[in-house]
Design a protein around this motif. Structure first.
Motif, short mmCIF file in Angstrom:
data_model
loop_
_atom_site.label_atom_id
_atom_site.label_comp_id
_atom_site.label_asym_id
_atom_site.label_seq_id
_atom_site.Cartn_x
_atom_site.Cartn_y
_atom_site.Cartn_z
N ILE A 75 0.34 -30.03 -31.11
CA ILE A 75 0.97 -30.72 -29.99
C ILE A 75 2.47 -30.55 -30.15
O ILE A 75 3.04 -30.94 -31.17
CB ILE A 75 0.61 -32.21 -29.95
CG1 ILE A 75 -0.89 -32.40 -29.70
CG2 ILE A 75 1.41 -32.93 -28.86
CD1 ILE A 75 -1.34 -33.85 -29.73
N LEU A 122 8.28 -36.88 -30.81
CA LEU A 122 7.12 -37.73 -30.53
C LEU A 122 6.96 -38.78 -31.62
O LEU A 122 5.87 -38.99 -32.17
CB LEU A 122 5.87 -36.87 -30.41
CG LEU A 122 5.91 -35.80 -29.31
CD1 LEU A 122 4.63 -34.99 -29.31
CD2 LEU A 122 6.13 -36.45 -27.95
N ARG A 127 3.10 -33.63 -18.12
CA ARG A 127 4.33 -34.39 -17.92
C ARG A 127 3.95 -35.85 -17.83
O ARG A 127 3.11 -36.23 -17.01
CB ARG A 127 5.05 -33.96 -16.64
CG ARG A 127 6.20 -34.88 -16.25
CD ARG A 127 6.87 -34.40 -14.96
NE ARG A 127 7.89 -35.34 -14.51
CZ ARG A 127 7.72 -36.24 -13.54
NH1 ARG A 127 6.57 -36.29 -12.90
NH2 ARG A 127 8.69 -37.06 -13.20
N PRO A 140 4.24 -42.37 -28.14
CA PRO A 140 3.64 -41.21 -27.47
C PRO A 140 2.28 -40.83 -28.03
O PRO A 140 1.42 -40.36 -27.30
CB PRO A 140 4.68 -40.11 -27.67
CG PRO A 140 5.56 -40.58 -28.78
CD PRO A 140 5.56 -42.06 -28.72
N ASP A 157 -0.68 -28.47 -20.48
CA ASP A 157 0.70 -28.89 -20.31
C ASP A 157 0.71 -30.19 -19.51
O ASP A 157 0.11 -30.26 -18.43
CB ASP A 157 1.52 -27.83 -19.56
CG ASP A 157 1.81 -26.61 -20.43
OD1 ASP A 157 1.84 -26.77 -21.66
OD2 ASP A 157 1.99 -25.51 -19.88
N SER A 174 6.50 -30.63 -28.25
CA SER A 174 7.29 -31.22 -27.17
C SER A 174 8.76 -31.05 -27.50
O SER A 174 9.16 -31.01 -28.68
CB SER A 174 6.96 -32.70 -27.01
OG SER A 174 7.83 -33.31 -26.07
N PHE A 191 8.66 -37.55 -20.43
CA PHE A 191 8.68 -36.45 -21.38
C PHE A 191 7.50 -35.53 -21.08
O PHE A 191 6.59 -35.88 -20.33
CB PHE A 191 8.64 -36.96 -22.83
CG PHE A 191 7.31 -37.56 -23.24
CD1 PHE A 191 6.36 -36.81 -23.91
CD2 PHE A 191 7.02 -38.89 -22.97
CE1 PHE A 191 5.13 -37.37 -24.31
CE2 PHE A 191 5.82 -39.47 -23.33
CZ PHE A 191 4.87 -38.70 -24.01
N THR A 192 7.55 -34.34 -21.64
CA THR A 192 6.46 -33.38 -21.48
C THR A 192 5.96 -32.96 -22.85
O THR A 192 6.69 -33.03 -23.85
CB THR A 192 6.92 -32.12 -20.70
OG1 THR A 192 8.00 -31.49 -21.43
CG2 THR A 192 7.41 -32.50 -19.30
N PHE A 193 4.72 -32.50 -22.90
CA PHE A 193 4.17 -31.98 -24.16
C PHE A 193 3.10 -30.94 -23.84
O PHE A 193 2.57 -30.88 -22.72
CB PHE A 193 3.58 -33.10 -25.03
CG PHE A 193 2.30 -33.69 -24.50
CD1 PHE A 193 1.06 -33.18 -24.87
CD2 PHE A 193 2.33 -34.78 -23.64
CE1 PHE A 193 -0.11 -33.72 -24.39
CE2 PHE A 193 1.16 -35.33 -23.14
CZ PHE A 193 -0.07 -34.80 -23.53
N THR A 194 2.80 -30.11 -24.81
CA THR A 194 1.75 -29.09 -24.69
C THR A 194 0.74 -29.30 -25.80
O THR A 194 1.12 -29.43 -26.98
CB THR A 194 2.33 -27.68 -24.78
OG1 THR A 194 3.25 -27.47 -23.70
CG2 THR A 194 1.23 -26.63 -24.69
N THR A 238 10.75 -33.31 -26.82
CA THR A 238 11.11 -34.69 -27.16
C THR A 238 10.45 -35.06 -28.48
O THR A 238 9.28 -34.73 -28.70
CB THR A 238 10.65 -35.67 -26.06
OG1 THR A 238 11.24 -35.28 -24.82
CG2 THR A 238 11.06 -37.10 -26.38
#
Length: 229
Positions: free
Chosen positions: A209, A215, A174, A185, A172, A211, A223-226, A213
């Motif tokens: 991947i 991408l 940020r 991104p 995870d 998010s 923004f955050t992503f996993t 948001t």
């Protein structure tokens, strides 16, 4: 402020950068959540969120066609020109052609009554305040008025703190922008995770991947992503 981060980036000698280290300090310990199954208390270890910081290293180039040579890029000269005519004032930001070093003026103020201009702004213009130059180059109204755009290119770096999460199955992250720098991104994720752009785009398409948001395109806000390996 953009100019502050540029100044810091020129003198920073720490590894990892203190900017990302400070933001990641809260994420040293894993997050644990208690749950019960068949009357037994179990503990689930959640992924530790990491913080990456996009830091500007210098001012962006100004994209504009030079009328003297074939160059289309200009650099901020670090100077303003101010002209007062009775009660009216004009002010320009001077930029230099990257090819022939010819000077072009970007309009900051045009035929404005001097009484309507804040004294602090006048002082900063007369002092060639570098922080003001950085602020104006991120002013969308100024860019539209002068019909120019910016090329951030390689004027930034990605500080991702300790890379100890590279082998984790779930990551995870940020992403924090220290300045409004538009970046794709997929490029950020590829650089931060040591992957190719093509691999990142494939993972986004396949759900590896995710998010909240979109991408796509370019982003200049947090923004955050996993990432699921």
């Amino acid at each position: 402020m953009l100019s502050d981060h540029i100044a810091q980036s020129r003198t920073c000698r720490c590894t990892p950068c203190e900017t990302s280290r400070a933001l990641n300090r809260r994420a040293v310990a894993p997050v644990r959540r208690a749950s019960s199954c068949c009357g037994l208390l179990t503990e689930t270890v959640l992924p530790v969120p990491r913080t990456w910081v996009v830091v500007p290293t210098c001012l962006p180039l100004v994209l504009r066609r030079c009328h003297t040579c074939a160059s289309g890029r200009f650099r901020a000269s670090g100077k303003f020109r101010v002209n007062a005519n009775h009660k009216l004032i004009d002010a320009w930001l001077l930029v230099l052609c990257a090819g022939c070093r010819g000077t072009v003026k970007l309009t900051v103020l045009e035929r404005v009554n001097v009484r309507s201009v804040r004294p602090e702004l006048l002082r900063r213009l007369n002092d060639n305040d570098p922080a003001l130059i950085a602020e104006l180059l991120q002013d969308d109204a100024l860019l539209r008025r002068n019909r120019v755009s910016l090329d951030w290119g390689t004027t930034w770096r990605l500080d991702r703190g300790s890379p100890d999460h590279q082998d984790d199955e779930v990551v995870d992250v940020r992403v924090h922008f220290a300045a409004r720098i538009p970046i794709r991104p997929a490029r950020l994720i590829a650089e931060g995770c040591g992957l190719s752009r093509a691999e990142v785009e494939r993972l986004i398409a396949e759900g590896g991947i995710v998010s909240a948001t979109a991408l796509t395109g370019k982003l200049s806000h947090d923004f955050t992503f996993t990432l699921k390996r």
